[in-house]
Design an enzyme around this catalytic site. Structure first.
Site, PDB file in Angstrom:
ATOM      1  CG  ASP A 299       4.467   3.120   5.175  1.00 45.28           C
ATOM      2  OD1 ASP A 299       5.405   3.305   6.191  1.00 45.28           O
ATOM      3  OD2 ASP A 299       4.494   1.533   4.363  1.00 45.28           O
TER       4      ASP A 299
ATOM      5  CB  ALA B 291      -8.358  -5.154   7.588  1.00 47.24           C
ATOM      6  CB  ILE B 292      -4.435  -0.802   7.775  1.00 50.29           C
ATOM      7  CG1 ILE B 292      -4.429  -0.955   9.345  1.00 50.29           C
ATOM      8  CG2 ILE B 292      -5.134   0.602   7.468  1.00 50.29           C
ATOM      9  CD1 ILE B 292      -2.899  -0.369   9.444  1.00 50.29           C
TER      10      ILE B 292
ATOM     11  CE  LYS C  10       2.501  -1.780   3.467  1.00 48.36           C
ATOM     12  NZ  LYS C  10       2.699  -1.778   4.541  1.00 48.36           N
TER      13      LYS C  10
END
Lengths: 503, 503
Positions: free
Chosen positions: A256, A196-197, A288
């Site tokens: 990102d 997990a980030i 996202k």
């Protein structure tokens, strides 16, 4: 200058090189200057700290440096000031909106991996990519350069399948079902995952509940050549190391850039030798990719990039508007995934998605006729063959294959939220669910997380349980409860609102 | 957590906070995480290093931190993890090409000065400015925010004049003549200068040859109120400190976004209370601004920005195609400047430029009628009044006012290059001249540098001396000779080339 290495008991998050004050003055070195340490075989770059904690004739290095090169205590190295890295010119070119040539991208990636570029230059590169973008030629060059500056796997089986979810949906333990289904059908799938980030549990965090996940490439090769699959942590490998470095800047800036995301994902698949890659793009509020249009554009990029890499890529756009299954958090998700594999059944959102994705892979790999993949995947799951393959994976990865879901320990501090009113569940907020699970201690506390009793569209009565928070300590439980009270994770649309139409 | 401060004997170039391994684990802190240290009065931000060099209950701080807050050994502080700084959102806004509001720019600048933003964020900001630029509203807000987050001077004399050269020309000791001429005419000119960054001598490096240059703002106020002028090092003051921080990223990336350059220069003038500012833009090959068109555009920006700040700005576009005067390097330039002040005469390029700039300032300040400034400046120089003012400045700044040019020590290791052929000097390469002087040891070695015997357009015979390199050591002299042989600093167009037309 020549100096003896002293390894200092510290991790600074960068490659620190301590130099004595007098010696630094003689060599005209200033704090944070870039220096290179030359040993017989390798050149390592670091940032100067000036300190009398080391004597003249010595240099101190922080333990971070040992990740790149195994210096030994007392080893003699040559320390030289380093000029500005050549690749700074190419970063400037990207700032000017120019297209980068293949060799220029290769130089940037090599300088990143060698730590010749530091936070300033890497952040500038990432920012320039966010603003000016990369075209497909550049993305392909970046992907290959990122893969080739790291280790690469060569498995003696064909075809090599792979699956990757670009993430963002809580409770997404889907691939823990997909991998054994696909391998049980005779295909090869060496799955690497991240921890997990920003989520409450990465696939690697969940698998680690019942097996080891840190292996060398040689060990992975042996496991996969034996049983056709693995589920390991990519971070333990040196796959596309430039990605692990640039991600630090991306996270700090919360950006990102699309080109970098594509290269990041596909460079790892390329390094693993994957030939058939399925990309899962969850789409919906709070993930996202929020709209199907965005997902389609991204899908085209993945497919085109695959072509440039000699990979056959398909993309599944999946529903990501609420958590998958009923659990969030490493141990709770491990329980749910194992239960589904053992019984061949489970929550619709999990089983439908897992068999759907596995089915596409079975068709891509040529073991299921077109249109029959999902049916075959479901049969493999229901027959117990997927569970059998999972047992092999667990065993090869050093776990206990006989483990039962209920034997997996979960947090014993719990609190259950109930419906404050009767009505239909109209929304479950992904970010709030993740936030609560993390407040409860996930992913570090494996037993922390959430069990959801309801999904969107279901009807509840006032007082019905909505979800239970699990934590390993009272303090964490309290934090999570406070967070949950503020966050409104579940929205119930009761009768009051529905009457508006009747006026 | 609470911890006792231990000051560690090191300069890391950033604000390092050492935390014991166990304690870091407890607080879930990782290397390079941003933490805040809260004391009674102040909050200081730093980057985590995890190390057992400090014990539990202690934190170690690198001496860099003391620049911002004077921690004492054993002082108890509260250490807290810090979330992402708010200003990251505004940096992203600039990445998206949006215009920043005044309050957003103020927040960014404040976070830079507080060290809440680190290399990654600052580099991203600088890169976004290089790509997407700033409009004049943004530049004005940035300039004022940069000035107001530092110290500001309030001198009890009017009008306050200032002069600034945007640099790039070797040997530019012009302002050492301009300041005493202007002050001798009764105007007030509190001149701050920088040290060399990429040049062979900044004005502060040259002045330091005969006087002190590091003073507090209070001392400067006293000097300037007494004699109307000073020539001090801006770096010793806390003027627009955000500029000193962003410049690190700009230098590493070798970029200089126009908006940031304007704000950097003008914020310091604003902080010094300057009301009439003359900007010198040297123009020519090998300096920052190569064409007159670029110089004009930049001039308009300076003038417009001045209006926003309530300053009256004029710009002089000057010839920067070759070095000013005959010397390059701190001591050699100090000799030449002092000689010109004492004798009232000197090389045309130096005297013309100095009296030209001083003349504009005399007109701006209302002491010379329009069109008469240069004549008046020359009279002040030739009369010895400028030299007399220079003696006052030297004396007030702790130097010896009686010093003679020939008493200033210069490097005793010398080497003279001669003309390899006869002909006209067609070019002197600014960058090569700077490179040779730096190779010889300038600006750190005050006596190192170059004396030029020729200027562009002059005729030389084979064997005539072209320039002499001065160094303080044989090693440095050799380095400079090697550099000079490669660099072709002086080009002679001889008969050979001219004969081509005769064929």
């Amino acid at each position: 200058m020549k100096a003896k290495v002293r390894i200092l008991d510290m991790y600074s998050g960068r490659y620190s090189v301590f130099i004595n004050e007098k010696e630094a003055k003689k060599a005209k070195l200033h704090p944070d200057d870039l220096v290179k340490l030359e040993t017989g075989k390798k050149t390592v770059y670091g940032s100067v700290t000036i300190s009398n904690l080391v004597k003249e004739g010595e240099i101190g290095i922080s333990k971070d440096v040992l990740q790149l090169h195994n210096f030994s205590e007392g080893e003699v190295v040559t320390v030289l000031p380093s000029g500005a890295p050549e690749s700074v010119r190419y970063i400037k070119k990207k700032m000017n909106g120019e297209k980068l040539r293949k060799v220029e991208i290769e130089t940037i990636v090599k300088d990143i991996v060698d730590r010749k570029l530091r936070d300033i230059e890497i952040s500038s590169f990432v920012t320039a990519l966010e603003i000016n973008g990369l075209d497909m030629d550049e993305i392909a060059a970046l992907t290959i350069a990122m893969a080739e500056t790291g280790d690469m796997l060569d498995i003696d089986r064909k075809p090599i399948m792979d699956v990757h979810s670009i993430g963002g949906v809580p409770g997404n333990k889907t691939n823990i079902l997909v991998v054994p289904i696909v391998a049980a059908a005779g295909l090869t799938i060496p799955k690497t995952s991240s921890r997990a980030i920003t989520s409450a549990a990465g696939t690697a965090d969940v698998v680690e509940v019942f097996a080891e996940v840190s292996f060398s490439l040689d060990e992975i090769k042996r496991i996969v050549e034996k049983i056709g699959a693995c589920m390991v942590w990519g971070g333990a490998l040196n796959l596309a190391p430039a990605d692990d470095i640039t991600i630090k800047a991306e996270r700090a800036l919360s950006i990102d850039p699309v080109g970098l995301m594509l290269a990041s994902i596909m460079s790892k698949k390329y390094a693993m030798g994957s030939q058939y890659v399925l990309i899962d793009i969850p789409t919906g509020k709070g993930v996202k990719v929020e709209t199907v249009d965005e997902a389609r554009a991204l899908a085209r990029d993945f497919i085109e990039l695959g072509k440039r890499l000699g990979q056959y890529v398909e993309v599944a756009i999946t529903y990501g508007g609420q958590p998958i299954g009923h659990t969030v958090g490493p141990a709770l998700e491990a329980r749910e995934a194992l239960q589904a594999l053992m019984s061949g059944t489970g929550p619709g959102s999990l089983i439908e998605k897992a068999t759907g994705l596995a089915g596409i892979l079975l068709e891509m790999g040529g073991v299921a006729p077109s249109g029959m993949g999902k049916k075959m995947a479901r049969e493999i799951l229901e027959s117990g063959k997927a569970y059998q393959k999972m047992r092999e994976i667990i065993e090869e990865q050093g776990g206990n294959p006989d483990i039962k879901p209920e034997e997996i320990p979960i947090g014993d501090k719990t609190y259950t939220f109930t419906a404050p009113t009767s009505g239909y569940i109209t929304a479950i907020d992904n970010k709030a669910i993740t936030g609560i699970a993390r407040a409860a201690g996930a992913p570090e506390d494996k037993g922390a997380g959430i069990e959801l009793y309801v999904k969107v569209g279901e009807k509840v009565k006032e007082g019905d349980p909505l979800f239970t928070i699990y934590a390993e300590s009272e303090a964490r439980l309290d934090q999570a409860i406070v967070f949950a009270r503020r966050a409104e994770p579940i929205r119930i649309e009761g009768m009051v609102l529905q009457r508006i139409g009747n006026i």
